[in-house]
Design an enzyme around this catalytic site. Structure first.
Site, PDB file in Angstrom:
ATOM      1  N   ASP A  36      43.277  33.478  43.080  1.00 40.95           N
ATOM      2  CA  ASP A  36      43.096  34.813  43.686  1.00 40.95           C
ATOM      3  C   ASP A  36      42.066  34.824  44.811  1.00 40.95           C
ATOM      4  O   ASP A  36      42.349  35.281  45.910  1.00 40.95           O
ATOM      5  CB  ASP A  36      42.835  35.903  42.636  1.00 40.95           C
ATOM      6  CG  ASP A  36      41.603  35.726  41.770  1.00 40.95           C
ATOM      7  OD1 ASP A  36      40.937  34.666  41.859  1.00 40.95           O
ATOM      8  OD2 ASP A  36      41.299  36.661  40.994  1.00 40.95           O
ATOM      9  N   SER A  67      28.335  53.074  23.967  1.00 36.88           N
ATOM     10  CA  SER A  67      29.512  52.266  23.621  1.00 36.88           C
ATOM     11  C   SER A  67      29.539  52.013  22.123  1.00 36.88           C
ATOM     12  O   SER A  67      28.498  51.771  21.518  1.00 36.88           O
ATOM     13  CB  SER A  67      29.462  50.927  24.353  1.00 36.88           C
ATOM     14  OG  SER A  67      30.409  50.046  23.787  1.00 36.88           O
ATOM     15  N   SER A 126      39.731  39.999  30.405  1.00 36.93           N
ATOM     16  CA  SER A 126      39.291  41.035  31.348  1.00 36.93           C
ATOM     17  C   SER A 126      38.698  42.267  30.694  1.00 36.93           C
ATOM     18  O   SER A 126      38.958  43.399  31.118  1.00 36.93           O
ATOM     19  CB  SER A 126      40.444  41.456  32.261  1.00 36.93           C
ATOM     20  OG  SER A 126      40.779  40.414  33.095  1.00 36.93           O
ATOM     21  N   ASP A 172      41.969  40.548  38.199  1.00 38.00           N
ATOM     22  CA  ASP A 172      41.786  41.295  36.951  1.00 38.00           C
ATOM     23  C   ASP A 172      41.792  42.797  37.203  1.00 38.00           C
ATOM     24  O   ASP A 172      42.471  43.566  36.517  1.00 38.00           O
ATOM     25  CB  ASP A 172      40.461  40.903  36.290  1.00 38.00           C
ATOM     26  CG  ASP A 172      40.371  39.412  36.036  1.00 38.00           C
ATOM     27  OD1 ASP A 172      41.405  38.731  36.166  1.00 38.00           O
ATOM     28  OD2 ASP A 172      39.274  38.930  35.715  1.00 38.00           O
TER      29      ASP A 172
HETATM   30  C1  GLA Z   1      38.424  35.452  36.209  1.00 38.64           C
HETATM   31  C2  GLA Z   1      38.203  36.197  37.521  1.00 38.64           C
HETATM   32  C3  GLA Z   1      39.499  36.292  38.317  1.00 38.64           C
HETATM   33  C4  GLA Z   1      40.173  34.942  38.468  1.00 38.64           C
HETATM   34  C5  GLA Z   1      40.230  34.202  37.128  1.00 38.64           C
HETATM   35  C6  GLA Z   1      40.712  32.782  37.273  1.00 38.64           C
HETATM   36  O1  GLA Z   1      39.273  36.174  35.380  1.00 38.64           O
HETATM   37  O2  GLA Z   1      37.703  37.491  37.281  1.00 38.64           O
HETATM   38  O3  GLA Z   1      39.249  36.897  39.572  1.00 38.64           O
HETATM   39  O4  GLA Z   1      39.544  34.172  39.446  1.00 38.64           O
HETATM   40  O5  GLA Z   1      38.982  34.182  36.474  1.00 38.64           O
HETATM   41  O6  GLA Z   1      42.021  32.762  37.687  1.00 38.64           O
END
Ligand code: GLA
Length: 387
Positions: A36, A67, A126, A172
């Site tokens: 990305d 939270s 994420s 993400d």
């Molecule tokens: C994390 C980062 C993304 C991407 C991935 C690896 O999730 O937040 O932006 O670079 O690693 O693909």
């Protein structure tokens, strides 16, 4: 009143009046790792785990943060809203987003924010992007920001880059903001052009396996990879004219390998260029219902992340190795940033029980760790929810 709103009131008092609810999913990346921020393609989908935010505006100037998943609470106002909290504080994720809104001249104050969620933290699914996009989406609604979901994703990534300090790409935040139910997202990270691709997996299901390995130094190691890729691009740019590393073609790379004298930098570039090609082939394979090819590309992606990009770990490799020996498994690879976290596997539905049991047992024997397994469908992106 829903039990969630009751919990909100227990923390912040008042009545249910004017409490709003929002939800943002986590994501799993099917293929396209570390492409990305190099301007390449990625292919994630949103998952059935996520974060929920209940929010109320108040007449006060303070913004209060709570939270269910972390002990720290915070009540911040004025310059406190532009100040990083402790290094490990979860509050930095929503705060970074608030600061981006303030920097755009929005007057953001008077809020009670209650977060809950079931995305495991730091597991490559994420959890942080989910909180960022969730916060951005809610602020955009509450303060008439009039931003599109794409703009909210870009703003959320900026928050992570500038405030949290991880030089992540856009995958993400974009997936969390733009995902569509039963579809994966083919995103070109240089142009932000995207396509929702129907995730027709037939009898196969997406299984996420969590190593439950503690991730150490992953932020600095991540930023090191960004630096390596920038070095590779700087060396290749004059000869190839490529504006970003992922735009270098496999042929151009082969012709110019001599420009990459450092073997580590050469390996990083080889991964990014080949992974870019794999994503394009994987999307075509899915479009033509060729799951076998899709699975093979997943496997190649894992091997490259392990050997060339060096972001896998012994626990991740163990999960992928054992998954690969089982019937009904069409592909398996680490997902996300690596250094621990999760793998993603495509497993035939009748083989899932055996998968969980066998991989779980062999993994524990080999690593002394206990894995967790989650089945997921592809879900929708961030949204407001009825209370
Ligand atoms: C994390 C980062 C993304 C991407 C991935 C690896 O999730 O937040 O932006 O670079 O690693 O693909």
């Amino acid at each position: 009143m829903t039990s969630a709103v009751e919990k909100f009131i227990r923390v912040f008092g008042g009545t249910e009046h004017s409490v709003l609810g929002f939800h943002a999913p986590g994501r799993v990346n099917l293929i396209g790792e570390y492409t990305d921020f190099n301007g390449g393609p990625v292919f994630p989908c949103a998952i059935n785990r996520g974060n929920t935010l209940y929010v109320r505006r108040t007449d006060d100037q303070a913004i209060e943060f709570y939270s269910e998943n972390f002990p720290e609470r915070a009540s911040l106002r004025g310059s406190g809203l532009s100040t990083r909290q402790g290094d490990d504080s979860w509050v930095n994720y929503p705060l970074g987003v608030i600061k981006e809104f303030i920097d755009l001249d929005h007057r953001i104050e008077g809020l009670q924010l209650y977060y809950s969620g079931n995305v495991p933290n730091g597991a490559g699914l994420s959890s942080s992007a989910s909180i960022e996009v969730l916060t951005a989406f809610a602020l955009n609604q509450l303060f008439n920001g009039a931003m599109s979901n794409t703009e909210l994703a870009v703003l959320s990534r900026r928050a992570e880059n500038n405030f949290v300090g991880v030089q992540c790409g856009i995958m993400d935040q974009f997936a969390v903001a733009m995902a569509k139910e039963n579809h994966a997202l083919a995103l070109h990270c240089d142009t932000l052009d995207y396509q929702h691709v129907p995730l027709q997996l037939g009898d196969y299901r997406i299984i996420i396996s969590n190593t439950n390995q503690r991730r150490e130094l992953s932020e600095s190691a991540y930023n090191d990879r960004v630096r390596d890729c920038n070095a590779a691009h700087a060396a290749l740019q004059p000869a190839t004219g490529a504006t970003q590393l992922a735009n270098v073609t496999p042929q151009q790379l082969a012709d110019n390998l001599n420009l990459l004298t450092d073997p580590v930098i050469r390996n990083r570039a080889s991964h990014v260029v080949a992974e870019t090609d794999r994503v394009n082939r994987a999307v075509s394979a899915l479009n033509s219902n060729d799951l076998t090819t899709f699975g093979q590309l997943m496997q190649q992606s894992h091997n490259s992340l392990r050997d060339l990009f060096e972001v896998s770990s012994a626990p991740l490799d163990s999960l992928v190795k054992h998954a690969g020996t089982l019937p009904g498994v069409i592909g398996s690879r680490m997902t996300g940033a690596g250094f621990g976290g999760c793998t993603v596997s495509l497993v035939e539905k009748d083989a899932i029980e055996n998968f969980v049991q066998t991989v779980g047992t062999l993994y524990s024997k080999e690593t002394g760790l206990q894995a967790d397994f989650y089945e997921t469908t592809a879900t929708a992106g961030v949204r407001q929810i009825a209370l």
